[in-house]
Design an enzyme around this catalytic site. Structure first.
Site, PDB file in Angstrom:
ATOM      1  CD  GLU A   1       4.494  -1.001  12.722  1.00  0.00           C
ATOM      2  OE1 GLU A   1       3.254  -0.952  12.807  1.00  0.00           O
ATOM      3  OE2 GLU A   1       5.245  -0.495  13.554  1.00  0.00           O
TER       4      GLU A   1
ATOM      5  CB  CYS B   1      -2.202  -1.155   8.476  1.00  0.00           C
ATOM      6  SG  CYS B   1      -1.163   0.289   8.751  1.00  0.00           S
TER       7      CYS B   1
ATOM      8  CD  GLU C   1       7.822   0.425  10.597  1.00  0.00           C
ATOM      9  OE1 GLU C   1       6.771   0.771  10.041  1.00  0.00           O
ATOM     10  OE2 GLU C   1       8.731  -0.187  10.013  1.00  0.00           O
TER      11      GLU C   1
ATOM     12  CG  ASN D   1      -0.335  -0.187   2.501  1.00  0.00           C
ATOM     13  OD1 ASN D   1       0.833  -0.584   2.582  1.00  0.00           O
ATOM     14  ND2 ASN D   1      -1.068   0.082   3.550  1.00  0.00           N
TER      15      ASN D   1
HETATM   16  P1  NDP Z   1       1.256  -9.656   3.208  1.00  0.00           P
HETATM   17  O1  NDP Z   1       1.261 -10.036   4.637  1.00  0.00           O
HETATM   18  O2  NDP Z   1       0.615 -10.550   2.229  1.00  0.00           O
HETATM   19  O3  NDP Z   1       2.770  -9.453   2.691  1.00  0.00           O
HETATM   20  C1  NDP Z   1       3.674  -8.571   3.316  1.00  0.00           C
HETATM   21  C2  NDP Z   1       5.077  -8.848   2.764  1.00  0.00           C
HETATM   22  O4  NDP Z   1       5.588 -10.074   3.289  1.00  0.00           O
HETATM   23  C3  NDP Z   1       5.109  -9.004   1.245  1.00  0.00           C
HETATM   24  O5  NDP Z   1       6.323  -8.471   0.767  1.00  0.00           O
HETATM   25  C4  NDP Z   1       5.042 -10.504   1.088  1.00  0.00           C
HETATM   26  O6  NDP Z   1       5.496 -10.942  -0.170  1.00  0.00           O
HETATM   27  C5  NDP Z   1       5.935 -10.946   2.224  1.00  0.00           C
HETATM   28  N1  NDP Z   1       5.727 -12.316   2.671  1.00  0.00           N
HETATM   29  C6  NDP Z   1       4.603 -13.074   2.599  1.00  0.00           C
HETATM   30  N2  NDP Z   1       4.805 -14.279   3.185  1.00  0.00           N
HETATM   31  C7  NDP Z   1       6.081 -14.292   3.635  1.00  0.00           C
HETATM   32  C8  NDP Z   1       6.893 -15.242   4.325  1.00  0.00           C
HETATM   33  N3  NDP Z   1       6.418 -16.426   4.702  1.00  0.00           N
HETATM   34  N4  NDP Z   1       8.166 -14.914   4.627  1.00  0.00           N
HETATM   35  C9  NDP Z   1       8.657 -13.702   4.281  1.00  0.00           C
HETATM   36  N5  NDP Z   1       7.951 -12.768   3.624  1.00  0.00           N
HETATM   37  C10 NDP Z   1       6.667 -13.035   3.308  1.00  0.00           C
HETATM   38  O7  NDP Z   1       0.641  -8.183   3.172  1.00  0.00           O
HETATM   39  P2  NDP Z   1       0.108  -7.362   1.931  1.00  0.00           P
HETATM   40  O8  NDP Z   1       1.245  -7.023   1.036  1.00  0.00           O
HETATM   41  O9  NDP Z   1      -1.088  -8.056   1.383  1.00  0.00           O
HETATM   42  O10 NDP Z   1      -0.346  -6.001   2.657  1.00  0.00           O
HETATM   43  C11 NDP Z   1      -1.552  -5.864   3.304  1.00  0.00           C
HETATM   44  C12 NDP Z   1      -1.421  -6.112   4.798  1.00  0.00           C
HETATM   45  O11 NDP Z   1      -0.396  -5.285   5.341  1.00  0.00           O
HETATM   46  C13 NDP Z   1      -2.678  -5.753   5.543  1.00  0.00           C
HETATM   47  O12 NDP Z   1      -2.974  -6.744   6.490  1.00  0.00           O
HETATM   48  C14 NDP Z   1      -2.309  -4.465   6.255  1.00  0.00           C
HETATM   49  O13 NDP Z   1      -3.052  -4.231   7.394  1.00  0.00           O
HETATM   50  C15 NDP Z   1      -0.865  -4.652   6.528  1.00  0.00           C
HETATM   51  N6  NDP Z   1      -0.208  -3.361   6.712  1.00  0.00           N
HETATM   52  C16 NDP Z   1       0.210  -2.989   7.964  1.00  0.00           C
HETATM   53  C17 NDP Z   1       0.760  -1.746   8.183  1.00  0.00           C
HETATM   54  C18 NDP Z   1       1.250  -1.330   9.535  1.00  0.00           C
HETATM   55  O14 NDP Z   1       2.086  -0.443   9.609  1.00  0.00           O
HETATM   56  N7  NDP Z   1       0.783  -1.906  10.625  1.00  0.00           N
HETATM   57  C19 NDP Z   1       0.897  -0.783   7.106  1.00  0.00           C
HETATM   58  C20 NDP Z   1       0.480  -1.286   5.819  1.00  0.00           C
HETATM   59  C21 NDP Z   1      -0.069  -2.535   5.647  1.00  0.00           C
HETATM   60  P3  NDP Z   1       4.467 -11.015  -1.426  1.00  0.00           P
HETATM   61  O15 NDP Z   1       3.185 -10.409  -1.017  1.00  0.00           O
HETATM   62  O16 NDP Z   1       5.155 -10.253  -2.467  1.00  0.00           O
HETATM   63  O17 NDP Z   1       4.314 -12.466  -1.732  1.00  0.00           O
END
Ligand code: NDP
Length: 486
Positions: A252, A286, A460, A155
Site C-alpha cells: 500500500e 496516501c 486491503e 499517518n
Molecule cells: P516509509 O516508506 O518511510 O516507511 C514505511 C514503513 O516501512 C516504516 O515502518 C519504515 O520504518 C519501514 N521501512 C523503511 N525501510 C524499510 C526496509 N528497507 N525494510 C523494511 N521496512 C522498512 O513511509 P512513511 O512512514 O514515511 O509513510 C509515508 C508514506 O506511506 C507515504 O508515501 C504514503 O503515501 C504512504 N502511505 C500509503 C498508504 C496506502 O494505503 N497506500 C497509507 C498511508 C501511507 P521507519 O520509517 O520507522 O524507519
C-alpha cells in the site's frame, strides 16, 4: 505534557510487554509541542527472534481453531476497541498530532470496523467442491500463509495495524508488526486488546524500530508474507527483498492522485471534497487528491470560495475537540513539506494561501494552496505528504484524463460533476485503484482499497483482502481405479 503515554515496555511479544534496553533508544515526540512523551528501544535481534518464534507457535494453535472461534476473538477485540475509543483516540493524537476531532471518528473506530468485518466473515472462509467427469471430484481448502510481517507508516498507526492484522488473523495467520518509528505507541494497544479478547499469546506481536528492524522481517525464512504501508521507494526495496524468499506481498504505497472538478459540479461539494482530500490529517493521507484539476471557467470562483472556507479551519491544540487541523507528524516531515513549498514558489506556481511555518513550538504549517500549477512542476509530480494543494486548470474531458493519467502513481482519483454519465465514463478511464464520484477519501472496510501502477500491489479491506492472506490447496479425488498406461 506528562509521560503518561510511556508504555510498560517497548515491544509486545508472546502476549506480554517486553523490554531489551540493549536496543538503540527511540524518543517519541508529540508533534504539536515538540515535547518527548515516551522513550523506547529498538528491537534487538533477540527480540525479533522471540517475536517470530512466538508467532510461529501461536499460528499453529490458531490455525486449527474454527473460523467461527477465530472470528469471535476478533469481534470481541472490536468491542473492546470501541469501548476504549476515547483513550485510544487521545493516544493516537499524541502519537501523530492529528486532532482529536479526527481520531475519535477515524482511527480506533476504523480499526474496530476491520476487526468486526473480518471477524464476521472468518467462519465463511471455506473452499469449494468441484464436480469432475466420471464421478471424480475435487475440493479446495483455503489455508493460511503462516507468519505475516506488517510494516506500518506513521499517518494512521492504529488503523494500519488493524487493517493488516484483522484479515491476517481471520485467515489463521499470525503477525509480527513493526510500526513506524515515528508513531510506535498505538499498535501496542492493539496487541494488548487482542490478548484480552482471547488471542493466543504470540498471535500479534509488535516490535519497534526503523527500517533496520523491518528489513530482517522481509527476508526471514520463517516469514511467509510481507504487508507494507509506506512510500514507493520503500515499497521497491521491501518488494525486492521479499522476492528472494518468494514471499507473498501487499504493497500500500503513495500517490499523487487527481481530483477533477468539472464546471457543472456542485461547487460547495467539490470544495468540500478538495478540503477533505488535501487537508484532513494535515494532508498526510496516501490517497489524497493533491492534483486538483479545475475546469477553467470556474477556477477563480473555486479558489475564492476555497480560500474563504479555509479561513474557518480551527488550527490549534489537537487535544481540544474544537480543533480541525493539527501539525504534521515530525520536524523532518515539516522540512520536507517546506522544501516542496519553496520549489512551488521557485517554479512559478501562484501561492494563494499558507506556505509558511507557523510561529509556535512543534511542526506546524497552515493549509497551503497553489494555483496556476502546471504538470511539469515538482509539486504536481511528487508526493508531498503534507497540507499542500495544487490547483491545475483544464479545458476538456479528454485532455484532463490524459493529464491525470500521466504519472507512475495510480492510487486514487475523484470526479465532481452533476453529469453522472460523464462521471462514470471519466472514472472508467482513470488509472487508479480507489475512485470517488462526488466524494473523496471514503474508506469503509467493506470496500477493497489499494493502488495500481507504482502505488501498490494487492488490496486491503473487503473480501479481496482474504485472497492476499490465504492460499488455496486443491485436492483431486478419484472415485474409480487409477489407470496407468503400463
Ligand atoms: P516509509 O516508506 O518511510 O516507511 C514505511 C514503513 O516501512 C516504516 O515502518 C519504515 O520504518 C519501514 N521501512 C523503511 N525501510 C524499510 C526496509 N528497507 N525494510 C523494511 N521496512 C522498512 O513511509 P512513511 O512512514 O514515511 O509513510 C509515508 C508514506 O506511506 C507515504 O508515501 C504514503 O503515501 C504512504 N502511505 C500509503 C498508504 C496506502 O494505503 N497506500 C497509507 C498511508 C501511507 P521507519 O520509517 O520507522 O524507519
Amino acid at each position: 505534557m506528562t509521560r503518561s503515554t510511556q508504555p510498560a515496555a517497548s515491544h509486545f511479544v508472546n502476549g506480554a510487554y517486553l523490554e531489551d534496553s540493549a536496543g538503540a533508544a527511540m524518543e517519541v515526540i508529540y508533534p504539536a509541542t515538540g515535547e518527548g512523551i515516551a522513550r523506547l528501544h529498538e528491537a534487538t535481534r533477540d527480540v525479533l527472534d522471540q517475536a517470530i518464534d512466538g508467532a510461529r507457535a501461536a499460528q499453529a494453535e490458531w490455525a486449527v481453531r474454527s473460523g467461527m472461534e477465530r472470528g469471535r476473538v476478533l469481534r470481541r477485540a472490536a468491542d473492546i476497541m470501541r469501548d476504549r475509543n476515547r483513550a485510544l483516540s487521545e493516544l493516537e493524537t499524541r502519537d501523530t498530532g492529528k486532532p482529536l476531532s479526527e481520531t475519535l471518528v477515524a482511527d480506533a473506530t476504523s480499526g474496530a470496523d476491520a476487526l468486526e468485518y473480518f471477524g464476521s466473515i472468518a467462519a465463511g472462509l471455506t473452499g469449494e467442491h468441484i464436480p469432475l467427469s466420471g464421478g471424480d471430484w475435487a475440493y479446495t481448502v483455503r489455508e493460511p500463509l503462516g507468519v505475516c510481517a506488517g510494516l506500518g507508516a506513521w499517518n494512521y498507526p492504529t488503523q494500519i495495524a488493524c487493517w493488516k492484522a484483522a484479515p491476517a488473523l481471520a485467515c489463521g495467520n499470525a503477525m509480527v508488526f513493526k510500526p513506524s518509528e515515528v508513531t510506535p505507541l498505538c499498535a501496542l494497544k492493539v496487541a494488548e486488546i487482542l490478548v484480552e479478547a482471547g488471542a493466543p499469546p504470540g498471535l500479534f506481536n509488535v516490535v519497534q524500530g526503523t527500517g533496520d528492524v523491518g528489513g530482517p522481517l522481509t527476508t526471514d525464512p520463517r516469514v511467509a508474507k510481507v504487508s507494507l504501508t509506506g512510500s514507493v521507494p520503500t515499497g521497491r526495496a521491501v518488494y525486492a527483498a521479499a522476492a528472494g524468499g518468494m514471499k507473498h506481498v501487499t504493497m500500500e504505497l503513495g500517490g499523487k492522485s487527481p481530483l477533477i472538478v468539472f464546471d457543472d459540479s456542485d461547487l460547495e461539494d467539490a470544495i468540500s471534497g478538495a478540503i477533505l482530500g488535501n487537508f484532513y490529517s494535515s494532508g498526510q493521507i496516501c490517497s489524497n487528491g493533491t492534483r486538483v484539476f479545475v475546469q477553467a471557467g470556474i477556477k477563480e470562483a473555486f479558489l475564492a470560495r476555497l480560500t474563504e472556507r479555509l479561513e474557518n479551519a480551527v488550527i490549534g491544540d489537537p487535544l481540544d475537540e474544537a480543533t480541525h487541523f493539527g501539525p504534521v507528524v515530525s520536524e523532518t516531515q515539516l522540512q520536507i513539506v517546506l522544501g516542496y513549498v519553496a520549489k512551488g514558489r521557485e517554479e512559478g506556481a501562484r501561492l494563494v494561501r499558507g506556505g509558511d511555518r507557523l510561529d509556535r513550538p512543534g511542526s506546524w504549517i497552515a493549509p497551503t494552496v497553489f494555483a496556476d500549477v502546471t504538470d511539469d512542476m515538482t509539486i504536481a509530480r511528487e508526493e508531498i505528504f503534507g497540507p499542500v494543494m495544487s490547483v491545475l486548470d483544464f479545458d476538456d474531458e479528454d485532455e484532463v484524463i490524459a493529464r491525470a493519467n500521466a504519472t507512475d502513481y495510480g492510487l486514487s482519483a475523484g470526479v465532481y460533476t452533476r453529469d453522472l454519465q460523464r462521471g462514470h465514463r471519466v472514472l472508467g478511464r482513470l488509472q487508479a485503484g480507489a475512485c470517488y464520484l462526488n466524494s473523496y477519501n471514503d474508506a469503509p472496510v467493506e470496500v477493497p482499497f489499494g493502488g495500481t501502477k507504482h502505488s501498490g500491489v494487492g488490496r486491503e479491506n473487503g473480501h479481496a483482502a482474504i485472497e492476499h492472506y490465504s492460499q488455496l490447496k486443491s485436492v483431486y479425488v478419484r472415485m474409480g481405479a487409477t489407470e496407468a498406461p503400463y
